[in-house]
Each structure stands twice: as structure tokens, then as C-alpha cells.
Write a protein that holds these residues in place. Structure first.
Motif, PDB file in Angstrom:
ATOM      1  N   LEU A 130       5.850  -6.476   1.250  1.00  0.00           N
ATOM      2  CA  LEU A 130       5.439  -5.005   1.011  1.00  0.00           C
ATOM      3  C   LEU A 130       6.193  -4.230   2.035  1.00  0.00           C
ATOM      4  CD1 LEU A 130       4.115  -2.932  -0.632  1.00  0.00           C
ATOM      5  CD2 LEU A 130       1.829  -3.471   0.519  1.00  0.00           C
ATOM      6  N   ASP A 131       6.861  -3.507   1.732  1.00  0.00           N
ATOM      7  CA  ASP A 131       7.602  -2.335   2.384  1.00  0.00           C
ATOM      8  C   ASP A 131       7.035  -0.847   2.124  1.00  0.00           C
ATOM      9  OD1 ASP A 131       9.066  -4.405   3.718  1.00  0.00           O
ATOM     10  OD2 ASP A 131      10.865  -3.859   2.524  1.00  0.00           O
ATOM     11  N   PHE A 132       7.302   0.065   3.120  1.00  0.00           N
ATOM     12  CA  PHE A 132       6.842   1.428   3.097  1.00  0.00           C
ATOM     13  C   PHE A 132       7.852   2.369   3.413  1.00  0.00           C
ATOM     14  CE2 PHE A 132       3.443  -1.342   4.359  1.00  0.00           C
ATOM     15  CZ  PHE A 132       2.319  -0.959   3.688  1.00  0.00           C
ATOM     16  N   GLY A 165       3.970 -12.161  -5.293  1.00  0.00           N
ATOM     17  CA  GLY A 165       5.482 -12.832  -4.777  1.00  0.00           C
ATOM     18  C   GLY A 165       6.548 -11.878  -4.895  1.00  0.00           C
ATOM     19  N   SER A 166       6.354 -10.607  -5.640  1.00  0.00           N
ATOM     20  CA  SER A 166       7.605  -9.742  -5.496  1.00  0.00           C
ATOM     21  C   SER A 166       8.005  -8.749  -4.387  1.00  0.00           C
ATOM     22  CB  SER A 166       7.058  -8.762  -6.824  1.00  0.00           C
ATOM     23  OG  SER A 166       7.286  -9.245  -8.203  1.00  0.00           O
ATOM     24  N   SER A 167       8.921  -8.505  -4.292  1.00  0.00           N
ATOM     25  CA  SER A 167       9.494  -7.447  -3.370  1.00  0.00           C
ATOM     26  C   SER A 167       9.190  -6.102  -3.609  1.00  0.00           C
ATOM     27  CB  SER A 167      10.863  -7.742  -3.010  1.00  0.00           C
ATOM     28  OG  SER A 167      11.820  -7.310  -4.000  1.00  0.00           O
ATOM     29  N   VAL A 168       8.292  -5.425  -2.922  1.00  0.00           N
ATOM     30  CA  VAL A 168       7.714  -4.207  -3.362  1.00  0.00           C
ATOM     31  C   VAL A 168       7.959  -3.192  -2.254  1.00  0.00           C
ATOM     32  CG1 VAL A 168       5.560  -2.800  -3.997  1.00  0.00           C
ATOM     33  CG2 VAL A 168       5.738  -5.450  -4.559  1.00  0.00           C
ATOM     34  N   LEU A 169       8.224  -1.914  -2.671  1.00  0.00           N
ATOM     35  CA  LEU A 169       8.338  -0.888  -1.850  1.00  0.00           C
ATOM     36  C   LEU A 169       7.489   0.160  -2.342  1.00  0.00           C
ATOM     37  CD1 LEU A 169       9.938   0.909   0.557  1.00  0.00           C
ATOM     38  CD2 LEU A 169      11.562   1.681  -1.497  1.00  0.00           C
ATOM     39  N   GLU A 196      17.599  -4.082  -2.926  1.00  0.00           N
ATOM     40  CA  GLU A 196      16.908  -3.779  -4.322  1.00  0.00           C
ATOM     41  C   GLU A 196      15.816  -4.464  -4.398  1.00  0.00           C
ATOM     42  OE1 GLU A 196      18.189  -4.787  -8.963  1.00  0.00           O
ATOM     43  OE2 GLU A 196      19.591  -4.963  -7.523  1.00  0.00           O
ATOM     44  N   TYR A 197      14.645  -3.686  -4.691  1.00  0.00           N
ATOM     45  CA  TYR A 197      13.259  -4.242  -4.689  1.00  0.00           C
ATOM     46  C   TYR A 197      12.960  -4.933  -6.373  1.00  0.00           C
ATOM     47  CZ  TYR A 197      12.388  -2.577  -0.102  1.00  0.00           C
ATOM     48  OH  TYR A 197      12.445  -2.247   1.050  1.00  0.00           O
ATOM     49  N   ASP A 198      11.899  -5.674  -6.485  1.00  0.00           N
ATOM     50  CA  ASP A 198      11.611  -6.132  -7.739  1.00  0.00           C
ATOM     51  C   ASP A 198      10.984  -4.990  -8.094  1.00  0.00           C
ATOM     52  OD1 ASP A 198      12.605  -8.708  -7.369  1.00  0.00           O
ATOM     53  OD2 ASP A 198      10.867  -9.410  -6.362  1.00  0.00           O
ATOM     54  N   VAL A 199       9.878  -4.352  -7.363  1.00  0.00           N
ATOM     55  CA  VAL A 199       9.100  -3.432  -7.953  1.00  0.00           C
ATOM     56  C   VAL A 199       8.927  -2.193  -6.972  1.00  0.00           C
ATOM     57  CG1 VAL A 199       6.632  -2.687  -8.640  1.00  0.00           C
ATOM     58  CG2 VAL A 199       7.570  -4.924  -8.971  1.00  0.00           C
ATOM     59  N   ALA A 221       0.810  -2.166  -5.598  1.00  0.00           N
ATOM     60  CA  ALA A 221       1.614  -2.644  -4.589  1.00  0.00           C
ATOM     61  C   ALA A 221       1.023  -3.915  -4.044  1.00  0.00           C
ATOM     62  CB  ALA A 221       1.837  -1.540  -3.341  1.00  0.00           C
ATOM     63  N   ALA A 222      -0.119  -3.770  -3.936  1.00  0.00           N
ATOM     64  CA  ALA A 222      -0.741  -5.186  -3.288  1.00  0.00           C
ATOM     65  C   ALA A 222      -0.635  -6.383  -4.467  1.00  0.00           C
ATOM     66  CB  ALA A 222      -2.208  -4.951  -2.911  1.00  0.00           C
TER      67      ALA A 222
END
Length: 621
Positions: free
Chosen positions: A116-118, A27-31, A4-7, A20-21
Motif C-alpha cells: 500500500l502506497d500513499f 496482494g494487489s499493489s494499491v495507491l 502502474e498499480y493494480d488498484v 485500500a486495506a
């Protein structure tokens, strides 16, 4: 499969990349979800960043810790400071870029950003419960949970491409449209509309006769967008070129008007007022015998050329026939025809000032989904949406910029208070405090705010602090230092300025319009020696502050007066078309909306501060 991502950011255009950047760097986990990983931050239209007001925005994004300025500098093939002949409030940096390198550098930066994930897929729906977003559903049917979503869909929402009588679904040439999201949002009560934009044909530079064209070189001493020191200005540059249409070209284009999707009514969306298609120019400005065209190279190592000013959706054979009648393009070869694209957008008056939707909590919109046009306008919305999505998840105070703090603040305030019925583009005239919002002081205005929030780096903040300190030192030095007639008069005589008869403070001479710090330095060895320890950027910033102090004070006074505009009544019978000094757009908009007060008029999109001043004079104020 997924945490589960933050954003979750949907779309990897300029808005999506900045969003995203920003969220990840905070500090958020981002997809970041995109339909094509090879098209990250694609320059869908012209290969350039910046320009009038847009350059100020890129500087502001950089000052906040965003990446657009850094990527622009790394991939620039030409740099120009526009409007140098005007006051510093109008100076606007602009760069031509290598289209392929631009995408590559953005991807490198994002892939090296922690948190940052994709994922490559289309997002076809949102998971919403009790008016709050909890995730997205992809085209593969995968549900990905998150605490907030930023939609940056660009021109892909139900995108439809037009070339003459041909039309087909797509979000960009060779790429499919995105479906499902509009339908989800409409069911929730959102309002949507259709807009259009266009692009010119791409041509083969080897088939152009450059000897017939006017060369447009970059600046002799090119600057850059980013304030980071490790990025160096360009050492070599590529030229752009200028040519023109003609009556013959216009006559050929007119033969395709009956098949034009715009004139035939097949395009329902509203196009950009300030970047019209060539057929629209011919139709709207029938008295003009020619229109200027810019031939812009697409990169260092490609022959592909972008024909700026020739956006069109006419049949491809008409496009080609007209191109061959343009000076220098008599033997032109076309890589691909121009086209128009229609897409869904959501009127931005449905948003709060954080770019969060009012109808669904933790759902943010940024970029062309809000009715804007331009990479820079999209990118600045992206960084603000990414910042605020992170802050909301962390239950922290939102980050909002006012109209007196940044062009970004002007843009967002315009969108949410005025909405827009046509693609919104930023201009310096939209900002009533543009003397305060210069390109040279964006770092001073915004970096301390961003550093306090945790986005701008310590290195960036320390550099800005040093610049502020040195600027004050220069200001003090010129106020305390005297210059003699023997030193100053040769220089003053050379530039046609009144000579002095006794020693005066250097500050007072510098306040003259044509006098520059460098000019005084060449006249005085003491001043020249003192300036050796200061960099060009700091000297320029200090000079502007010293020369325009009076104007800055006046602008601050003007902001106080603006609050009283709501007391001035405008009658329904007011004939705006009789005031030729108003801009054409202002006359159209005022006649349509019939504002009750001057304050209400000032908040209508397209009515600029200069138009309000004209109305105030007409009202006897």
C-alpha cells in the motif's frame, strides 16, 4: 514517478481506507490518494462507531478481516450494547471514540500494510478508453496508470457548505471540495444527483453545567467489536450526557428560519430522513415540546464536545442564542457552528452487485458517492469494493454476499436494486433475516468465506473454528444434562417462572424466555463447573442458538415464501394512506411508486418486511 498499480483508491475516508486495506492485504499493489494525509478516516460527524444495525456491520467488517472494528476498539472511550431489553437479533454494539486517536490508529494500520502506497493530491479526472478505466489524473496534472479504480469521494464532489445565508465550496469544514470527476462521469452518460448532510456545533465542555444533565454511562462489563483476542475491552470509560431542547429554544431557532438555506431553497440536495437537522425536527414534529440531545465527548484528553441531535445550518448567531437556552448550556462557549453540506452522488442502481459500475469496466463506487450515510455503511462498501477490485484484476470469481448472509448483503442489494433518492441508512428492519444476522455470529457467518478468499488471517479463522466447536459442545451438553427440582426451583421461583416437579433436561428449561445459562449455572454446581472452560463470548453465542432455534427455522421458511410475493397483485387504486399500521415512509413510497405486485413493493427502498406483512394481512394472505 509512479508504477502502474493494480488498484487506485480515491479518497481516504472510511470507505477508502477499508477498500485500500482489503485490496492490499489480498496482494494487489494499491495507491491510496487523499487530499490531506492528516485526515485519514476522519470522523466528520459524531465520534462514534456502531449503533442499531450499524454495530452489526462493524462486526461483519471485522469478521471479513477489515480494520474498522480493530480501530474502534483501540480508540474507544465508552462501549454500550444497545437494545439489550429486546431479542438478540436487535442487540447492537456501539462505541464512543477518541476522534484524534481514531485517525491516528487508522493511519498506523495502513502504513504497516504491505503493498500500500500513499499520495496526497486531488484526483480531478479519470483515464477511460473504450468504456474501461486505465488510471487517474491528479490536480497537479500527473497521470497515474492502474488496472482498476475505486472512487470513495464522500461529501467532497462539488461540495458546498451552508451556514445561514453564507455558502462556500468545501468538502468538510476547513477543506476544499473536489472537482472534475462528476463532470467526467456525466460525459460518459452517468446520472448524478445532489444530497445533503449536516453537523451540529462543537462546544467547549468546560462551559457545560453537568450537574443539570442526565448521565449516560457505558456498560458495566464492556465488550468490543473485534474478535481478535489481543485487543482487550475497556478498563475505564467516559460518560455521555443527555439534555433537551424546549419551546423557548424552538422559538429562538424559528427566528432564523427565513435565513435557513434549507427553507429558503438554497439547498437542493435531499437530507437524511433519520438524522434530520434541528430546524427540520421543529418543522416536521411541531407537536413535540422538546427533542433529546446527547452531549458526547470527543476524546480522552480534549474538552471539545459533540452535541448529537442539534445538527443545523442556521445562522451562527441564532445557533448560539438557542444553545444558551438549553438546560446545562446556559454559559456555553461554541468552538464552531454547525453547517450543512451539499455534494454530488451517483444513484447506485448504476452498479452491479460487486459495486463495479455497469457503464465503465473496472471502475468501482463505494460510500457516500452511492447515496449512503454513515461511517459503517461506507466502510462495508469499501471493503467489498476493494475485495472485488482485486479479484477482477486477478481474473478471479467475484465476492458477493446475499441478504441472508450479512447486513452488508442487504445494504448492497438495496442500493443496486432499489436505488435511493435520499441518504440511505441501515436499520435492523431492512433485513428480513435479522435473526440469522446477529452481531454475535458475524464471525461464524463470514470469517470462513474470507479465509478461503485469503483475506481473514489463519489466527482469526482458527479462533472462529474453535468457537463453533465449543458452541456445539455446549449445545450437546445442555441437551444431555438433567437438572433436578431441588437445583432449579429456587432460581425459577426467583424469576417468576413455573417450577418443575421432576428432573428435566437443562436444554428445555433454557428455552424459557427469562432463563439464562448463568442463572442455571448458579443453581447447579455441575453446570457451573462445566462452563468454567468456556469464554463469555462462546457461552452467549451458544445460548442464543439454543433459545432461538424455533425462530431460526421459521425465518428460513419465511425466505421461501418471499419468492411467491410476485404472484400477489396490487391494484393502482390501492389507498396506502388508509393503512395507519404501515410506516409513514412506506405509505409515502408506495403511493409514489404504485408497485404492481407485492414482490415489487418489497424491493422499494423504505418499505420494510413488517410493512409487507401488513399488506399481506390486508390482502387476506
Amino acid at each position: 514517478m509512479f508504477q502502474e498499480y493494480d488498484v487506485i483508491v480515491v479518497g481516504a475516508g472510511h470507505a477508502g481506507c477499508e477498500a485500500a486495506a482489503a485490496a492490499a492485504n489480498l496482494g494487489s499493489s494499491v495507491l491510496l490518494i487523499t487530499m490531506d494525509m492528516t485526515k485519514i478516516a476522519q470522523m466528520s460527524c459524531n465520534p462514534a462507531m456502531g449503533g442499531i444495525a450499524k454495530g452489526q456491520i462493524v462486526r461483519e467488517i471485522d469478521a471479513l478481516g477489515g480494520y474498522s472494528g480493530i480501530v474502534s476498539d483501540k480508540t474507544a472511550i465508552q462501549f454500550r450494547m444497545l437494545n439489550r431489553s429486546k431479542g438478540p437479533a436487535m442487540w447492537s454494539p456501539r462505541a464512543q471514540n477518541d476522534r484524534a486517536l481514531f485517525t491516528l490508529e487508522w493511519r498506523k494500520l495502513l502504513e504497516n500494510t504491505p503493498n500500500l502506497d500513499f499520495f496526497q493530491d486531488m484526483v480531478k479526472g479519470l483515464i477511460i478508453k473504450n468504456d474501461k478505466v486505465y488510471g487517474v489524473v491528479t490536480g497537479l496534472g500527473i497521470e497515474i496508470k492502474c488496472k482498476s479504480v475505486v472512487l470513495t469521494n464522500g461529501t467532497f464532489l462539488n461540495g458546498l457548505i451552508h451556514i445561514g445565508e453564507k455558502q462556500f465550496g468545501g468538502g468538510r469544514a476547513g477543506e476544499r471540495a473536489a472537482t472534475g470527476i462528476t463532470e467526467d462521469l456525466l460525459k460518459l452518460g452517468f446520472q448524478s444527483g445532489r444530497m445533503k448532510t449536516g453537523t451540529p456545533p462543537r462546544i467547549d465542555g468546560r462551559s457545560i453545567d453537568y450537574s443539570k444533565l442526565e448521565e449516560q454511562k457505558g456498560d458495566e462489563e464492556p465488550q468490543k467489536f473485534s474478535y481478535l483476542q489481543e485487543i482487550k475491552p475497556l478498563q475505564k470509560q467516559r460518560s455521555c450526557w443527555i439534555t433537551y431542547t424546549s419551546d423557548e429554544v424552538h422559538d429562538i431557532l424559528k427566528t432564523g428560519f427565513e435565513k435557513s438555506p434549507m427553507f429558503a431553497g438554497r439547498i437542493q440536495g435531499v437530507g437524511p430522513r433519520y438524522c434530520p437537522s434541528i430546524e427540520d425536527k421543529i418543522n416536521r414534529f411541531a407537536d413535540k415540546e422538546r427533542h433529546q440531545l446527547f452531549i458526547e465527548p470527543e476524546g480522552w484528553d480534549t474538552v471539545e464536545v459533540y452535541l448529537n441531535g442539534f445538527s443545523t445550518s442556521l445562522p451562527e448567531d441564532v445557533q448560539y442564542a438557542a444553545l444558551k437556552r438549553i438546560i446545562g448550556l446556559e454559559r456555553v462557549k461554541m468552538f464552531r457552528p454547525g453547517y450543512a453540506i451539499e455534494y454530488d452522488y451517483f444513484p447506485p442502481d448504476q452498479l452491479s452487485n460487486t459495486l463495479e459500475t455497469r457503464r465503465v469496466e473496472n471502475l468501482y463506487f463505494a460510500g457516500q458517492i452511492n447515496g449512503t450515510t454513515g461511517y459503517e455503511e461506507a466502510a462495508c462498501q469499501g471493503i467489498m469494493a476493494g475485495i472485488n477490485a482485486h479479484l477482477k484484476v486477478q481474473k478471479m470469481k467475484p465476492f458477493v454476499l446475499s441478504r441472508s448472509q450479512a447486513y452488508i448483503g442487504v445494504l448492497i442489494d438495496d442500493l443496486i436494486t432499489k436505488g435511493t433518492e435520499e441518504p440511505y441508512r441501515m436499520f435492523t428492519s431492512r433485513a428480513e433475516f435479522r435473526i440469522l444476522l446477529r452481531q454475535d455470529n458475524a464471525d461464524i457467518r463470514l470469517t470462513p468465506l474470507s479465509y478461503e478468499m485469503g483475506l481473514a488471517s489463519k489466527e482469526r479463522f482458527e479462533r472462529v473454528s474453535d468457537k463453533m466447536k465449543k458452541s456445539k459442545e455446549l449445545n450437546k451438553y445442555f441437551k444431555e444434562t438433567t437438572i433436578s427440582p431441588e437445583e432449579a426451583n429456587p432460581y425459577l421461583s426467583e424469576i417468576g417462572s413455573m417450577e418443575i416437579s421432576q428432573k428435566v433436561k437443562a436444554y428445555s428449561i433454557l428455552s424459557r424466555p427469562d432463563v439464562t445459562i448463568n442463572g442455571l449455572a448458579n443453581s447447579s454446581e455441575a453446570i457451573k463447573s462445566y462452563l468454567e472452560s468456556y469464554d463469555t463470548e462462546t457461552i452467549e453465542q451458544a445460548e442464543i442458538e439454543m433459545k432461538y432455534t424455533g425462530y431460526i427455522i421459521k425465518e428460513q421458511e419465511t425466505s421461501d415464501k418471499a419468492a411467491r410475493l410476485d404472484d400477489l397483485i396490487l391494484h393502482d387504486s390501492f389507498d396506502y394512506h388508509s393503512l395507519n399500521s404501515l410506516s409513514i415512509e412506506a405509505r409515502e413510497k408506495l403511493s409514489k411508486f404504485r408497485p404492481k405486485t407485492l414482490g415489487q413493493a418489497s424491493r422499494i427502498s423504505g418499505v420494510n418486511p413488517s410493512d409487507i406483512s401488513i399488506l399481506m394481512v390486508h390482502l387476506g394472505r
